[in-house]
Scaffold this motif. Structure first.
Motif, PDB file in Angstrom:
ATOM      1  N   ASN A   1       8.039  -8.149  12.616  1.00 24.56           N
ATOM      2  CA  ASN A   1       6.691  -8.701  12.491  1.00 24.56           C
ATOM      3  C   ASN A   1       6.526  -9.828  13.504  1.00 24.56           C
ATOM      4  OD1 ASN A   1       5.050 -11.004  10.357  1.00 24.56           O
ATOM      5  ND2 ASN A   1       4.053  -9.308  11.377  1.00 24.56           N
ATOM      6  N   LEU A   2       5.595  -9.640  14.426  1.00 25.43           N
ATOM      7  CA  LEU A   2       5.295 -10.647  15.435  1.00 25.43           C
ATOM      8  C   LEU A   2       3.904 -11.216  15.181  1.00 25.43           C
ATOM      9  CD1 LEU A   2       6.432  -8.808  18.716  1.00 25.43           C
ATOM     10  CD2 LEU A   2       7.790 -10.303  17.243  1.00 25.43           C
ATOM     11  N   GLY A   3       3.746 -12.517  15.383  1.00 27.75           N
ATOM     12  CA  GLY A   3       2.423 -13.090  15.196  1.00 27.75           C
ATOM     13  C   GLY A   3       2.417 -14.596  15.274  1.00 27.75           C
ATOM     14  N   THR A   4       1.381 -15.167  14.674  1.00 24.81           N
ATOM     15  CA  THR A   4       1.181 -16.608  14.693  1.00 24.81           C
ATOM     16  C   THR A   4       1.282 -17.173  13.287  1.00 24.81           C
ATOM     17  OG1 THR A   4      -1.211 -16.376  14.411  1.00 24.81           O
ATOM     18  CG2 THR A   4      -0.368 -16.413  16.676  1.00 24.81           C
ATOM     19  N   CYS A   5       1.308 -18.483  13.210  1.00 21.40           N
ATOM     20  CA  CYS A   5       1.266 -19.180  11.927  1.00 21.40           C
ATOM     21  C   CYS A   5       0.699 -20.569  12.171  1.00 21.40           C
ATOM     22  CB  CYS A   5       2.652 -19.269  11.275  1.00 21.40           C
ATOM     23  SG  CYS A   5       3.890 -20.165  12.240  1.00 21.40           S
ATOM     24  N   GLY A   6       0.283 -21.221  11.102  1.00 16.07           N
ATOM     25  CA  GLY A   6      -0.180 -22.594  11.188  1.00 16.07           C
ATOM     26  C   GLY A   6       0.941 -23.547  10.825  1.00 16.07           C
TER      27      GLY A   6
ATOM     28  N   TYR B   1       8.260 -27.450  -1.407  1.00 13.15           N
ATOM     29  CA  TYR B   1       8.943 -26.361  -0.711  1.00 13.15           C
ATOM     30  C   TYR B   1       9.578 -26.776   0.611  1.00 13.15           C
ATOM     31  CZ  TYR B   1       5.865 -23.866  -3.921  1.00 13.15           C
ATOM     32  OH  TYR B   1       5.187 -23.436  -5.035  1.00 13.15           O
ATOM     33  N   ASP B   2       9.509 -28.054   0.972  1.00 14.52           N
ATOM     34  CA  ASP B   2      10.007 -28.516   2.261  1.00 14.52           C
ATOM     35  C   ASP B   2       9.388 -27.682   3.385  1.00 14.52           C
ATOM     36  OD1 ASP B   2      11.485 -30.167   3.949  1.00 14.52           O
ATOM     37  OD2 ASP B   2      13.223 -28.828   3.946  1.00 14.52           O
ATOM     38  N   ALA B   3       8.098 -27.384   3.236  1.00 18.38           N
ATOM     39  CA  ALA B   3       7.414 -26.457   4.135  1.00 18.38           C
ATOM     40  C   ALA B   3       7.126 -27.083   5.484  1.00 18.38           C
ATOM     41  CB  ALA B   3       6.117 -25.988   3.493  1.00 18.38           C
ATOM     42  N   ILE B   4       7.156 -26.237   6.528  1.00 17.55           N
ATOM     43  CA  ILE B   4       6.766 -26.674   7.872  1.00 17.55           C
ATOM     44  C   ILE B   4       5.643 -25.826   8.439  1.00 17.55           C
ATOM     45  CG2 ILE B   4       9.087 -27.558   8.330  1.00 17.55           C
ATOM     46  CD1 ILE B   4       9.409 -25.160  10.288  1.00 17.55           C
ATOM     47  N   ALA B   5       5.410 -24.621   7.861  1.00 19.05           N
ATOM     48  CA  ALA B   5       4.400 -23.726   8.412  1.00 19.05           C
ATOM     49  C   ALA B   5       4.031 -22.676   7.373  1.00 19.05           C
ATOM     50  CB  ALA B   5       4.911 -23.041   9.683  1.00 19.05           C
ATOM     51  N   ALA B   6       2.875 -22.034   7.594  1.00 21.81           N
ATOM     52  CA  ALA B   6       2.416 -20.997   6.676  1.00 21.81           C
ATOM     53  C   ALA B   6       1.576 -19.968   7.416  1.00 21.81           C
ATOM     54  CB  ALA B   6       1.608 -21.612   5.531  1.00 21.81           C
ATOM     55  N   ASP B   7       1.521 -18.769   6.856  1.00 15.63           N
ATOM     56  CA  ASP B   7       0.682 -17.704   7.394  1.00 15.63           C
ATOM     57  C   ASP B   7       0.065 -16.936   6.240  1.00 15.63           C
ATOM     58  OD1 ASP B   7       2.694 -16.087   6.371  1.00 15.63           O
ATOM     59  OD2 ASP B   7       3.126 -15.062   8.259  1.00 15.63           O
TER      60      ASP B   7
ATOM     61  N   GLY C   1       4.869 -17.628  16.059  1.00 19.67           N
ATOM     62  CA  GLY C   1       4.648 -18.821  16.859  1.00 19.67           C
ATOM     63  C   GLY C   1       3.599 -19.707  16.216  1.00 19.67           C
ATOM     64  N   VAL C   2       3.804 -21.003  16.287  1.00 24.06           N
ATOM     65  CA  VAL C   2       2.871 -21.969  15.689  1.00 24.06           C
ATOM     66  C   VAL C   2       1.659 -22.106  16.608  1.00 24.06           C
ATOM     67  CG1 VAL C   2       2.562 -24.331  14.884  1.00 24.06           C
ATOM     68  CG2 VAL C   2       4.772 -23.183  14.563  1.00 24.06           C
ATOM     69  N   SER C   3       0.543 -21.565  16.166  1.00 25.66           N
ATOM     70  CA  SER C   3      -0.660 -21.567  16.997  1.00 25.66           C
ATOM     71  C   SER C   3      -1.434 -22.872  16.900  1.00 25.66           C
ATOM     72  CB  SER C   3      -1.580 -20.407  16.597  1.00 25.66           C
ATOM     73  OG  SER C   3      -1.954 -20.516  15.232  1.00 25.66           O
ATOM     74  N   ASP C   4      -1.319 -23.545  15.756  1.00 25.47           N
ATOM     75  CA  ASP C   4      -2.124 -24.749  15.548  1.00 25.47           C
ATOM     76  C   ASP C   4      -1.480 -25.606  14.472  1.00 25.47           C
ATOM     77  OD1 ASP C   4      -4.031 -24.050  12.820  1.00 25.47           O
ATOM     78  OD2 ASP C   4      -3.144 -22.369  13.880  1.00 25.47           O
TER      79      ASP C   4
END
Length: 234
Positions: free
Chosen positions: A82-87, A164-170, A192-195
């Protein structure tokens, strides 16, 4: 580069969710001939001697889970990618960083009849990366990725970081992981982190800038895809 591969004979299937990401992939491969599926378009090419299917899975958990199952049932890929972006959460990750996902968690599940943590744990998945052969084709950060059927809500960021010690989400990775694991199918997720989003808001919310950043991230991921396919091994 293009070649047709019969159903059931795929070495790797590349799942791409958002339309902006899919358009970037079509552009990268010079608009290959596509076939339609119940979820979106698809095309097949040869990469590094491997038969590779690209499938537009659609956005959100419903489309992600259904298209993942459709892909597995139809083509029986040896590995899903799975390739894509995340916030990203501002201050915890940088825009443009590539995440190699080792855990996913669907956080927009609210259980009011039983144990809420048990419900969340049911959709918390670990991705086995032990078969990857370093060195990796590009710089990555191994990390957990959260998923929900919505963009990151700035109000929720402090709680998501604390809990959750979260750094990013999609939107899709949690559903893709859950479905792949139910089918005992190997999985690799690169986002990849888009924003960046902070308590003050999202830097490109309601902005056309997402398409450009999605293009940049997808171009980098696709340039390194032959290396990732080789890195996965047999």
């Amino acid at each position: 580069m293009s070649s047709y591969v019969a159903k059931g004979a795929i070495d790797a299937a590349i799942l791409i969710s958002a339309r902006a990401e899919w358009l970037a992939a079509l552009d990268f491969y010079n608009n290959p001939a596509v076939s339609e599926t119940p979820f979106g378009a698809s095309f097949q090419i040869n990469i590094a001697g491997k038969d590779v299917l690209f499938l537009q899975g659609g956005w959100g958990k419903v489309s992600a889970a259904a298209s993942t199952q459709y892909c597995i049932d139809t083509w029986h890929p040896q590995v899903l990618i799975n390739l894509g972006t995340c916030g990203g959460f501002a201050g915890r990750v940088k825009q443009g960083e590539i995440l190699l996902v080792n855990e996913t968690l669907i956080y927009d599940i609210v259980e009011r009849m039983g144990n809420p943590q048990e419900a969340l744990q049911h959709y918390s998945m670990h991705i086995d990366l032990s078969r990857l052969r370093p060195p990796y084709p590009q710089p990555v950060r191994v990390a957990r990725l959260l998923s929900a059927d919505r963009d990151i809500d700035p109000v929720e960021i402090p709680a998501l970081v604390t809990q959750y010690d979260a750094i990013a989400a999609d939107w899709e990775s949690g559903a893709i992981t859950w479905t792949a694991q139910r089918n005992n199918t190997r999985l690799l997720i690169l986002r990849g982190v888009s924003d960046l989003v902070s308590a003050a808001g999202g830097e490109i919310y309601n902005s056309p800038a997402f398409q450009q950043r999605a293009n940049e991230i997808m171009t980098s991921l696709l340039q390194h895809l032959p290396g990732w396919i080789a890195c996965i091994g047999e």
